[in-house]
Design an enzyme around this catalytic site. Structure first.
Site, mmCIF file in Angstrom:
data_model
loop_
_atom_site.group_PDB
_atom_site.id
_atom_site.type_symbol
_atom_site.label_atom_id
_atom_site.label_comp_id
_atom_site.label_asym_id
_atom_site.label_seq_id
_atom_site.Cartn_x
_atom_site.Cartn_y
_atom_site.Cartn_z
ATOM 1 N N PHE A 346 39.418 90.272 30.235
ATOM 2 C CA PHE A 346 38.247 90.732 29.480
ATOM 3 C C PHE A 346 37.546 89.532 28.863
ATOM 4 C CE2 PHE A 346 41.244 94.233 29.257
ATOM 5 C CZ PHE A 346 40.444 95.346 29.457
ATOM 6 N N ASP A 347 36.232 89.535 28.951
ATOM 7 C CA ASP A 347 35.485 88.590 28.147
ATOM 8 C C ASP A 347 35.528 89.167 26.735
ATOM 9 O OD1 ASP A 347 33.589 86.531 27.559
ATOM 10 O OD2 ASP A 347 32.095 88.116 27.407
ATOM 11 N N LYS A 348 35.568 88.315 25.711
ATOM 12 C CA LYS A 348 35.726 88.895 24.367
ATOM 13 C C LYS A 348 34.408 89.464 23.820
ATOM 14 C CE LYS A 348 35.557 86.565 20.458
ATOM 15 N NZ LYS A 348 34.817 87.038 19.315
ATOM 16 N N LYS A 531 36.755 79.533 32.254
ATOM 17 C CA LYS A 531 37.033 80.938 32.602
ATOM 18 C C LYS A 531 37.245 81.052 34.108
ATOM 19 C CE LYS A 531 34.520 83.061 28.772
ATOM 20 N NZ LYS A 531 33.394 83.889 28.359
ATOM 21 N N VAL A 548 36.266 92.072 33.283
ATOM 22 C CA VAL A 548 35.302 92.908 32.571
ATOM 23 C C VAL A 548 34.508 92.024 31.634
ATOM 24 C CG1 VAL A 548 35.013 94.926 31.098
ATOM 25 C CG2 VAL A 548 36.994 94.775 32.611
#
Length: 658
Positions: A346-348, A531, A548
């Protein structure tokens, strides 16, 4: 039997009975088949009466299939339709008219059902395009003129009456209303929208605060609003959605590719075997007609109709079901991959968190009066344009009911350290430790300890000094979404083993949020290229991974992942283009539903392939050995096609289990 381009179909369809012509033709074929059978078996009428009935059945049953097969043969493709027609013609030749008609009836019924399933799925999606109204009320000076959508220009002001559909993507410039966005984002609750105060320096569409934005096709609430048009109809979110969904079919799923390969080799082999079987009378003691009969029975048994349709019907039903929930899945590949994922990154910011910093702590020191402290911070921060300052000012005003009096002056930003301003002609400093040290303001140990414990927990901390002494500490943090924890819990219940958060923020921030919402791990201090490296490593260790994000700063990482899922895609072009799965609303809680739906689709695809190959595997040897007649072969074989389609249609009614 799938890959027919439906266009070829549609212009024939709208002949006699409109859209459902094909289905009615199949039913008529069945009716004449039964009529012929009854005449033949139960009456003494001459043979030609029952024969006529069968011939009419042949016409209705073979009509669409023949057109389609002919179009394919012209392009040099022999496929299942061709095998079927050959079998029906052969059956007639050997006098098995009833069996031939039964074959055509069940085959055309399977076909019609398939198109019905496909059209139903497409309709669920086509419904999107009927969302946008055909005309809009445009304000020109004091007049309001009804204008067709195609003639709208960017910058027009449209008036939207209560409870009517919104005709263009744009920003609200007057009026407040709550808008039902379900048609686009799948959000069930209406969303409160307010007018934007000024159109000057308007950011890009996707960066405008969502509360001022209205999408085409959403439904206005109880009050009238005016919208400044920002996108033309062919560019609106709805139009792009429809375009994507119509392209969905191009991304074939892995299973679909396999079946295609299989068919390519299988069909010619069947034709060769059947031709050889016609000459078996030369080797074994039987008449030519008996050999022909067996060859034709094998031809019926061996056609892989059910196989051809098993995957596409399930994929389309799955995609249509997701579309009803405001989730866009682009193609069978994404649908199948998503079902086999056990690791999600997940991207934060904006995915697991709100994406907006919130004021989390206000601590006054040295018995300084809290209200006065808040007033000073509000006055100073209100003068700054920094996003953090804006967030602090907004939260002090709303959470602590303190109103802005505009009494501070001479604001100055000190790069990388904080800000300073005059309040009651005295200097106020708000910023980090470095700022205080530079200004020779003493910071006691107890203050540093308080700061450190907040920093450890992922807060961004600022010290506030007034009259050369520290009067308090404030902290802000991007807080987790309210639904994040429950969603992650659900994901681990349905078998997602690793959930990793990637963030550009400090590792402490990552760890805190991971603890609060139950992630397995958090990786902090990542630049976009870091990333990408993390995703590469995860692909190497875990095989498949879903990513996501909101699809903007994490687009490269998302492109690399097995399946990329974009959040809140209704407002962002990038997300719609790059993601394999787009959640139109900002609702992360739709994620478990989509994963479960993908698994259900995979399951149904497997069942379908098992049924269709199973039937062929049993029927072919049995018919080659001449142990069954053509009627039974037809019923088993075509029955499997109908079962497969009905099985796929179950997905349209898929409900969450939890």
């Amino acid at each position: 039997m799938n890959n027919h381009k439906t266009e070829a179909h549609n212009h024939n369809h709208n002949m006699i009975f409109g859209k459902k012509t094909e289905l009615y033709f199949a039913i008529l074929c069945g009716t004449f088949l039964i009529l012929g059978f009854v005449i033949e078996k139960l009456t003494n009428l001459s043979t030609w009466t029952s024969l006529t009935s069968y011939i009419i059945a042949y016409f209705f049953g073979g009509y669409f299939i023949s057109i389609e097969a002919f179009q394919k043969i012209r392009k040099g493709g022999f496929d299942i339709d061709f095998l079927m027609i050959a079998a029906a013609v052969g059956a007639a030749y050997i006098g098995s008219w009833a069996e031939g008609a039964l074959l055509l009836f069940l085959f055309s019924l399977g076909h019609a059902l398939e198109h019905y399933a496909m059209n139903k799925a497409k309709k669920a999606i086509k419904a999107l395009s009927d969302l946008s109204p055909k005309t809009a009320l445009v304000k020109k000076g004091n007049q309001i003129i009804e204008t067709v959508i195609e003639d709208l220009k960017i910058g027009d002001i449209i008036v939207v009456k209560p409870n009517t559909k919104i005709a263009a993507d744009g920003v609200i410039v007057s009026g407040n209303s709550s808008i039902n966005q379900a048609p686009i984002t799948g959000e069930s609750m209406p969303v409160d929208k307010t007018a934007i105060t000024t159109l000057e320096n308007l950011p890009e569409f996707k960066n405008i605060d969502k509360k001022h934005i209205a999408f085409t096709g959403t439904i206005n609430g109880d009050s009238s609003i005016q919208i400044h048009v920002l996108k033309l109809s062919h560019d609106s979110t709805v139009a792009r959605l429809i375009k994507m969904v119509s392209e969905v079919e191009t991304q074939k799923s892995p299973t679909q590719r396999l079946t295609k390969k299989f068919e390519k080799w299988y069909v010619p082999i069947v034709i060769i075997v059947v031709i050889l079987l016609c000459f078996s009378y030369l080797i074994i003691d039987e008449t030519f007609n008996e050999s022909l009969y067996r060859a034709i029975t094998v031809l019926v048994a061996a056609s892989p109709c059910a196989l051809a349709i098993s995957t596409p019907s399930a994929v389309l039903s799955g995609i249509a079901r997701a579309a009803q929930k405001g989730v866009l899945i682009k193609g069978g590949k994404a649908l199948e991959d998503l079902g086999s994922i056990t690791t999600i990154a997940f991207d934060k910011t904006g995915t697991l968190t709100e994406g907006k910093p919130k004021l989390t702590n206000v601590i006054t020191l040295n018995n300084f009066d809290e209200n006065k402290f808040l007033q000073i911070v509000l006055e100073v921060e209100s003068l700054s344009n920094h996003p953090l300052a804006k967030a602090i000012a907004k939260d002090i005003a709303t959470l602590h009911n303190i109103s802005f009096k505009n009494t501070a002056t001479n604001i100055e930003a000190i790069q990388g350290k904080g800000i300073t301003a005059l309040y009651e002609n005295t200097k106020v400093f708000i910023g980090n430790l470095k700022l205080m040290q530079d200004e020779a303001i003493t910071v006691t140990n107890s203050v540093t300890l308080k700061m450190d414990s907040l920093l450890q927990n992922g807060h961004t901390v600022m010290l506030v000094a007034f009259k050369k002494e520290i009067i308090g500490i404030i902290s802000v943090m991007d807080l987790p979404r309210k639904t994040a924890e429950a969603t992650l819990k659900k994901l681990s219940t349905i078998g997602i083993k690793r959930m990793i958060m990637l963030t550009g923020d400090h590792q402490n921030v990552g760890n805190t949020i991971a603890r609060q919402i139950g992630l397995t791990e958090a990786r902090g201090n990542l630049l976009p290229e870091d990333k990408v490296a993390v995703i590469k490593n995860l692909l190497a260790t875990d095989g498949k991974i879903a990513m996501v994000g909101d699809g903007v700063n994490d687009a490269p990482a998302m492109a690399l992942s097995t399946v990329s899922v974009a959040m809140g895609a209704a407002g962002s072009d990038v997300a719609l283009e790059t993601a394999d799965v787009a959640l139109m609303s900002d609702k992360i809680e739709n994620l478990p539903f989509v994963i479960e739906l993908s698994r259900a689709s995979k399951r149904i695809i497997k069942e379908n392939i098992f049924i269709s190959l199973g039937v062929v595997a049993i029927l072919v040897p049995v018919t080659i050995l001449g142990l069954t007649n053509i009627g039974l072969a037809v019923i088993f074989h075509e029955g499997s096609t109908v079962i497969v389609v009905l099985n796929a249609l179950r997905l349209l009614a898929y409900k969450e289990h939890l």
